[in-house]
Design an enzyme around this catalytic site. Sequence first.
Site: not given
Length: 77
Positions: A33-35, A37-38
């Site tokens: 998860a990237d930012s 996605d988070l």
Amino acid sequence: MDTIEKLYSLISEEMNVSPEELERDTTWEELGADSVDLVEMLMAIENAFDLTISDSDAQKLRCLGDVEEYIEENAKN
């Protein structure tokens, strides 16, 4: 469906992983998860569990177990 099953189902759908791959100590990094996605995942969790996660609380949610405990303590439904 209990909290953890609902959470794993939601995460597996959003992150395109199998629920069987998820465990309480699975981190966002392990899910890739990237930012963005988070942020999307936390918004989906807020909607699914009828709660609001503050930015300061979100920073403390490092693994799925943390998220589960947060939901158990703060969910309205």
